[in-house]
Scaffold this motif. Sequence first.
Motif, PDB file in Angstrom:
ATOM      1  N   SER A  16       0.838  -1.207   0.000  1.00 26.59           N
ATOM      2  CA  SER A  16       0.000   0.000   0.000  1.00 26.59           C
ATOM      3  C   SER A  16       0.865   1.245   0.000  1.00 26.59           C
ATOM      4  O   SER A  16       2.059   1.195   0.333  1.00 26.59           O
ATOM      5  N   GLY A  17       0.254   2.363  -0.415  1.00 21.79           N
ATOM      6  CA  GLY A  17       0.952   3.640  -0.342  1.00 21.79           C
ATOM      7  C   GLY A  17       1.520   4.137  -1.651  1.00 21.79           C
ATOM      8  O   GLY A  17       2.457   4.933  -1.638  1.00 21.79           O
ATOM      9  N   LYS A  32       3.014   8.162  -7.632  1.00 20.46           N
ATOM     10  CA  LYS A  32       3.362   8.755  -6.334  1.00 20.46           C
ATOM     11  C   LYS A  32       3.552   7.647  -5.297  1.00 20.46           C
ATOM     12  O   LYS A  32       2.828   6.661  -5.297  1.00 20.46           O
ATOM     13  N   VAL A  33       4.551   7.819  -4.453  1.00 18.80           N
ATOM     14  CA  VAL A  33       4.804   6.867  -3.373  1.00 18.80           C
ATOM     15  C   VAL A  33       4.789   7.621  -2.048  1.00 18.80           C
ATOM     16  O   VAL A  33       5.527   8.599  -1.897  1.00 18.80           O
ATOM     17  N   PRO A  38       4.577   1.044   3.121  1.00 15.32           N
ATOM     18  CA  PRO A  38       5.188  -0.220   2.678  1.00 15.32           C
ATOM     19  C   PRO A  38       5.698  -0.127   1.231  1.00 15.32           C
ATOM     20  O   PRO A  38       6.751  -0.685   0.935  1.00 15.32           O
ATOM     21  N   ALA A  39       4.969   0.574   0.366  1.00 13.92           N
ATOM     22  CA  ALA A  39       5.408   0.715  -1.029  1.00 13.92           C
ATOM     23  C   ALA A  39       6.818   1.288  -1.095  1.00 13.92           C
ATOM     24  O   ALA A  39       7.640   0.867  -1.908  1.00 13.92           O
ATOM     25  N   SER A  40       7.098   2.251  -0.231  1.00 14.28           N
ATOM     26  CA  SER A  40       8.407   2.889  -0.200  1.00 14.28           C
ATOM     27  C   SER A  40       9.430   2.069   0.591  1.00 14.28           C
ATOM     28  O   SER A  40      10.520   1.775   0.115  1.00 14.28           O
TER      29      SER A  40
ATOM     30  N   VAL B  78       2.837 -10.177  -2.697  1.00 19.44           N
ATOM     31  CA  VAL B  78       2.978  -9.770  -4.081  1.00 19.44           C
ATOM     32  C   VAL B  78       4.453  -9.454  -4.373  1.00 19.44           C
ATOM     33  O   VAL B  78       5.226  -9.118  -3.473  1.00 19.44           O
ATOM     34  N   GLN B  79       4.826  -9.612  -5.630  1.00 19.28           N
ATOM     35  CA  GLN B  79       6.170  -9.231  -6.081  1.00 19.28           C
ATOM     36  C   GLN B  79       6.033  -8.472  -7.389  1.00 19.28           C
ATOM     37  O   GLN B  79       5.305  -8.911  -8.292  1.00 19.28           O
ATOM     38  N   PHE B  80       6.708  -7.337  -7.473  1.00 23.74           N
ATOM     39  CA  PHE B  80       6.648  -6.532  -8.692  1.00 23.74           C
ATOM     40  C   PHE B  80       7.929  -6.673  -9.495  1.00 23.74           C
ATOM     41  O   PHE B  80       9.029  -6.763  -8.923  1.00 23.74           O
ATOM     42  N   SER B  81       7.767  -6.652 -10.798  1.00 24.82           N
ATOM     43  CA  SER B  81       8.918  -6.511 -11.683  1.00 24.82           C
ATOM     44  C   SER B  81       8.874  -5.098 -12.252  1.00 24.82           C
ATOM     45  O   SER B  81       7.851  -4.654 -12.778  1.00 24.82           O
ATOM     46  N   LEU B  82       9.975  -4.367 -12.119  1.00 23.45           N
ATOM     47  CA  LEU B  82      10.030  -2.944 -12.456  1.00 23.45           C
ATOM     48  C   LEU B  82      11.088  -2.646 -13.495  1.00 23.45           C
ATOM     49  O   LEU B  82      12.101  -3.342 -13.568  1.00 23.45           O
TER      50      LEU B  82
END
Lengths: 106, 106
Positions: A16-17, A32-33, A38-40, B78-82
């Motif tokens: 999230s975030g 935006k982060v 947690p996203a950051s 979850v896991q992201f590929s960036l």
Amino acid sequence: ETMEVTLKTEVEAGASGFSVKGGGNEGIFIKKVLKESPASKIFSLREGDQLLSATIFFDNIKYEDALKILQYSEPYRVQFSLKRKIAVQEDLEHSAAQHKKERIGQ
Amino acid sequence: ETMEVTLKTEVEAGASGFSVKGGGNEGIFIKKVLKESPASKIFSLREGDQLLSATIFFDNIKYEDALKILQYSEPYRVQFSLKRKIAVQEDLEHSAAQHKKERIGQ
């Protein structure tokens, strides 16, 4: 000088975030982060990152949420990871038989 | 005699023609696969398979669909590929500076 790198985030719950923008040919990008989110902190997402893919793990997921995710992703490229029970002997015979059938069908 | 195998499906678009059941601790399982559907022919899904994870690729995805997928998957692992653009020189200095700041912060 700039270069492009592809990277994978940690596998964690509760991403999230962050918000996204874009879509279609352009691709999906992190818009935006939130700083202490947690996203950051956990996923290390940064504004401007392109989201290539998301792997969602279905352990302990609500049926309704799994269904929605599968429904919304239906038009797009997807890869599943599966666990399958196979009968060791029987399965070898079965797949051989299926092979034959498919060949005849062609 | 039975054994369990984990396997990954092809990466393809249009995973239609299957339903799921379960959820929570139990896990998500393939309930029914339509015989001539992409789920059967392209993804080789079988009834009884456990869905461990799904990787959704965001190329050419509608903004709204990406958003929904991200929203529904937020509580789960979850896991992201960036893909990230980095300034080669600047970034090395930047990450070194950040490191220092983080250490002071602790």
